[in-house]
Design a protein around this motif. Structure first.
Motif, PDB file in Angstrom:
ATOM      1  N   GLY A  14      17.537  30.052  46.492  1.00  0.00           N
ATOM      2  CA  GLY A  14      16.675  31.083  47.054  1.00  0.00           C
ATOM      3  C   GLY A  14      17.056  31.554  48.437  1.00  0.00           C
ATOM      4  O   GLY A  14      16.357  32.377  49.025  1.00  0.00           O
ATOM      5  N   SER A  15      18.175  31.054  48.960  1.00  0.00           N
ATOM      6  CA  SER A  15      18.581  31.431  50.325  1.00  0.00           C
ATOM      7  C   SER A  15      19.268  32.794  50.393  1.00  0.00           C
ATOM      8  O   SER A  15      19.509  33.316  51.472  1.00  0.00           O
ATOM      9  CB  SER A  15      19.522  30.374  50.900  1.00  0.00           C
ATOM     10  N   GLY A  16      19.594  33.367  49.234  1.00  0.00           N
ATOM     11  CA  GLY A  16      20.272  34.660  49.203  1.00  0.00           C
ATOM     12  C   GLY A  16      21.784  34.554  49.219  1.00  0.00           C
ATOM     13  O   GLY A  16      22.477  35.566  49.369  1.00  0.00           O
ATOM     14  N   GLY A  17      22.303  33.340  49.032  1.00  0.00           N
ATOM     15  CA  GLY A  17      23.746  33.145  49.085  1.00  0.00           C
ATOM     16  C   GLY A  17      24.519  33.930  48.042  1.00  0.00           C
ATOM     17  O   GLY A  17      25.617  34.417  48.305  1.00  0.00           O
ATOM     18  N   TYR A  18      23.934  34.074  46.847  1.00  0.00           N
ATOM     19  CA  TYR A  18      24.599  34.824  45.777  1.00  0.00           C
ATOM     20  C   TYR A  18      24.789  36.289  46.178  1.00  0.00           C
ATOM     21  O   TYR A  18      25.889  36.846  46.064  1.00  0.00           O
ATOM     22  CB  TYR A  18      23.785  34.724  44.492  1.00  0.00           C
ATOM     23  N   LEU A 121      31.624  27.987  53.216  1.00  0.00           N
ATOM     24  CA  LEU A 121      30.362  28.371  53.836  1.00  0.00           C
ATOM     25  C   LEU A 121      29.189  27.676  53.161  1.00  0.00           C
ATOM     26  O   LEU A 121      29.202  27.444  51.951  1.00  0.00           O
ATOM     27  CB  LEU A 121      30.163  29.886  53.726  1.00  0.00           C
ATOM     28  N   PHE A 122      28.177  27.367  53.961  1.00  0.00           N
ATOM     29  CA  PHE A 122      26.924  26.855  53.410  1.00  0.00           C
ATOM     30  C   PHE A 122      25.796  27.747  53.909  1.00  0.00           C
ATOM     31  O   PHE A 122      25.624  27.944  55.116  1.00  0.00           O
ATOM     32  CB  PHE A 122      26.662  25.410  53.840  1.00  0.00           C
ATOM     33  N   ILE A 123      25.023  28.294  52.950  1.00  0.00           N
ATOM     34  CA  ILE A 123      23.947  29.227  53.260  1.00  0.00           C
ATOM     35  C   ILE A 123      22.599  28.530  53.059  1.00  0.00           C
ATOM     36  O   ILE A 123      22.341  27.947  51.999  1.00  0.00           O
ATOM     37  CB  ILE A 123      24.014  30.473  52.351  1.00  0.00           C
ATOM     38  N   SER A 124      21.749  28.598  54.073  1.00  0.00           N
ATOM     39  CA  SER A 124      20.421  27.992  53.985  1.00  0.00           C
ATOM     40  C   SER A 124      19.373  28.985  54.464  1.00  0.00           C
ATOM     41  O   SER A 124      19.691  30.069  54.959  1.00  0.00           O
ATOM     42  CB  SER A 124      20.366  26.714  54.826  1.00  0.00           C
ATOM     43  N   SER A 125      18.111  28.587  54.322  1.00  0.00           N
ATOM     44  CA  SER A 125      17.022  29.428  54.833  1.00  0.00           C
ATOM     45  C   SER A 125      15.726  28.633  54.791  1.00  0.00           C
ATOM     46  O   SER A 125      15.618  27.627  54.081  1.00  0.00           O
ATOM     47  CB  SER A 125      16.884  30.699  53.991  1.00  0.00           C
ATOM     48  N   GLY A 126      14.735  29.094  55.539  1.00  0.00           N
ATOM     49  CA  GLY A 126      13.421  28.460  55.521  1.00  0.00           C
ATOM     50  C   GLY A 126      12.714  28.700  54.199  1.00  0.00           C
ATOM     51  O   GLY A 126      13.010  29.658  53.486  1.00  0.00           O
ATOM     52  N   CYS A 180      28.028  27.040  58.676  1.00  0.00           N
ATOM     53  CA  CYS A 180      26.695  26.915  58.089  1.00  0.00           C
ATOM     54  C   CYS A 180      25.822  27.980  58.735  1.00  0.00           C
ATOM     55  O   CYS A 180      25.815  28.125  59.959  1.00  0.00           O
ATOM     56  CB  CYS A 180      26.116  25.527  58.348  1.00  0.00           C
ATOM     57  N   ILE A 181      25.087  28.711  57.929  1.00  0.00           N
ATOM     58  CA  ILE A 181      24.351  29.844  58.479  1.00  0.00           C
ATOM     59  C   ILE A 181      22.976  29.964  57.820  1.00  0.00           C
ATOM     60  O   ILE A 181      22.834  29.765  56.607  1.00  0.00           O
ATOM     61  CB  ILE A 181      25.174  31.149  58.316  1.00  0.00           C
ATOM     62  N   ASP A 182      21.973  30.262  58.623  1.00  0.00           N
ATOM     63  CA  ASP A 182      20.591  30.397  58.173  1.00  0.00           C
ATOM     64  C   ASP A 182      20.273  31.876  58.007  1.00  0.00           C
ATOM     65  O   ASP A 182      20.235  32.628  58.987  1.00  0.00           O
ATOM     66  CB  ASP A 182      19.663  29.755  59.202  1.00  0.00           C
ATOM     67  N   THR A 183      20.025  32.301  56.767  1.00  0.00           N
ATOM     68  CA  THR A 183      19.761  33.720  56.518  1.00  0.00           C
ATOM     69  C   THR A 183      18.422  34.156  57.093  1.00  0.00           C
ATOM     70  O   THR A 183      18.184  35.345  57.302  1.00  0.00           O
ATOM     71  CB  THR A 183      19.794  34.028  55.015  1.00  0.00           C
ATOM     72  N   GLY A 184      17.529  33.183  57.353  1.00  0.00           N
ATOM     73  CA  GLY A 184      16.246  33.531  57.941  1.00  0.00           C
ATOM     74  C   GLY A 184      16.386  34.071  59.347  1.00  0.00           C
ATOM     75  O   GLY A 184      15.534  34.814  59.823  1.00  0.00           O
ATOM     76  N   LYS A 185      17.465  33.708  60.019  1.00  0.00           N
ATOM     77  CA  LYS A 185      17.695  34.176  61.386  1.00  0.00           C
ATOM     78  C   LYS A 185      18.337  35.565  61.420  1.00  0.00           C
ATOM     79  O   LYS A 185      18.110  36.346  62.336  1.00  0.00           O
ATOM     80  CB  LYS A 185      18.607  33.201  62.132  1.00  0.00           C
ATOM     81  N   LEU A 186      19.174  35.839  60.408  1.00  0.00           N
ATOM     82  CA  LEU A 186      19.971  37.068  60.445  1.00  0.00           C
ATOM     83  C   LEU A 186      19.604  38.087  59.375  1.00  0.00           C
ATOM     84  O   LEU A 186      19.922  39.267  59.509  1.00  0.00           O
ATOM     85  CB  LEU A 186      21.455  36.715  60.312  1.00  0.00           C
ATOM     86  N   GLY A 187      18.983  37.644  58.293  1.00  0.00           N
ATOM     87  CA  GLY A 187      18.611  38.560  57.226  1.00  0.00           C
ATOM     88  C   GLY A 187      19.795  39.336  56.676  1.00  0.00           C
ATOM     89  O   GLY A 187      20.832  38.776  56.326  1.00  0.00           O
TER      90      GLY A 187
END
Length: 206
Positions: A14-18, A121-126, A180-187
């Motif tokens: 659900g982090s949007g990595g795809y 790369l590793f994609i995460s999010s809240g 490693c990057i948090d998509t919640g920070k950058l959208g």
């Protein structure tokens, strides 16, 4: 950039990595390979005792327990899950040697860990953003999974267990990845930041 830049993306569910991987592939005009594509190619591979496993030797797997498990009782009675994992890994290695591409999941970061122009790369999010992402883009996610936090956690646990078992490493551990990057920070800017990082890194390699 190098003619064979390969970008591997591991991601929390659900982090949007795809979607990020697809956007990067489109921006660079290179192929995008997901688990279904990798699995389809793996089904066409012969059993590993007939496969050219150059990638196994380069990654130092000749004496690993995984290889022993896959071959212990032959191609029919052996560990079929290990056989499938190794066949998929062989497919990933071949694709990476052939062309630039983006590869989602399938432990591709581990398989290509010794490839100079591979970016892991590793994609995460809240959790809140992940729940929103799943509900807004249901076509990208498993329809059988309820859209609740506990189900997302269960999917992450499943992915982590698979990765940890077959690689001997820890899924999501920062030292296993280049970024490693948090998509919640950058959208929506996440893909742009990754592309900028890769371009700068390639300039450094050159």
């Amino acid at each position: 950039m190098d003619p064979k830049v390969v970008i591997t993306i591991s991601r929390e569910y659900g982090s949007g990595g795809y979607s990020i991987g697809a956007k990067i592939a489109k921006e660079l005009n290179i192929p995008f390979y997901d688990k279904d594509y990798i699995a389809a190619l793996a089904r066409e591979e012969p059993y590993l005792n007939e496969v050219n496993c150059e990638w196994l030797q380069k990654n130092g797997w000749r004496t690993s327990n995984l290889i022993g498990s896959a071959f212990s009782f032959g191609p029919v009675l052996g560990d079929l899950n290990s056989q499938l994992f190794l066949k998929e890994s062989n497919v990933i290695w071949k694709l990476a040697q052939k062309e630039s591409c983006v590869i989602i999941g399938r432990c591709a970061d581990f398989v290509l860990q010794n490839m100079e122009h591979a970016y892991r790369l590793f994609i995460s999010s809240g959790m809140a953003r992940r729940l929103r992402q799943i509900n807004e883009n249901p076509q990208l996610y498993n329809a059988d999974i309820k859209k609740e936090a506990k189900d997302i956690i269960a999917m992450d646990k499943k992915r982590g267990s698979y990765y940890n078992y077959y690689t001997g490493q820890i899924w999501g551990k920062a030292s296993n990845y280049d970024m490693c990057i948090d998509t919640g920070k950058l959208g929506g800017q996440t893909a742009d930041v990754i592309l900028d990082y890769i371009r700068r890194a390639e300039q450094g390699i050159e």
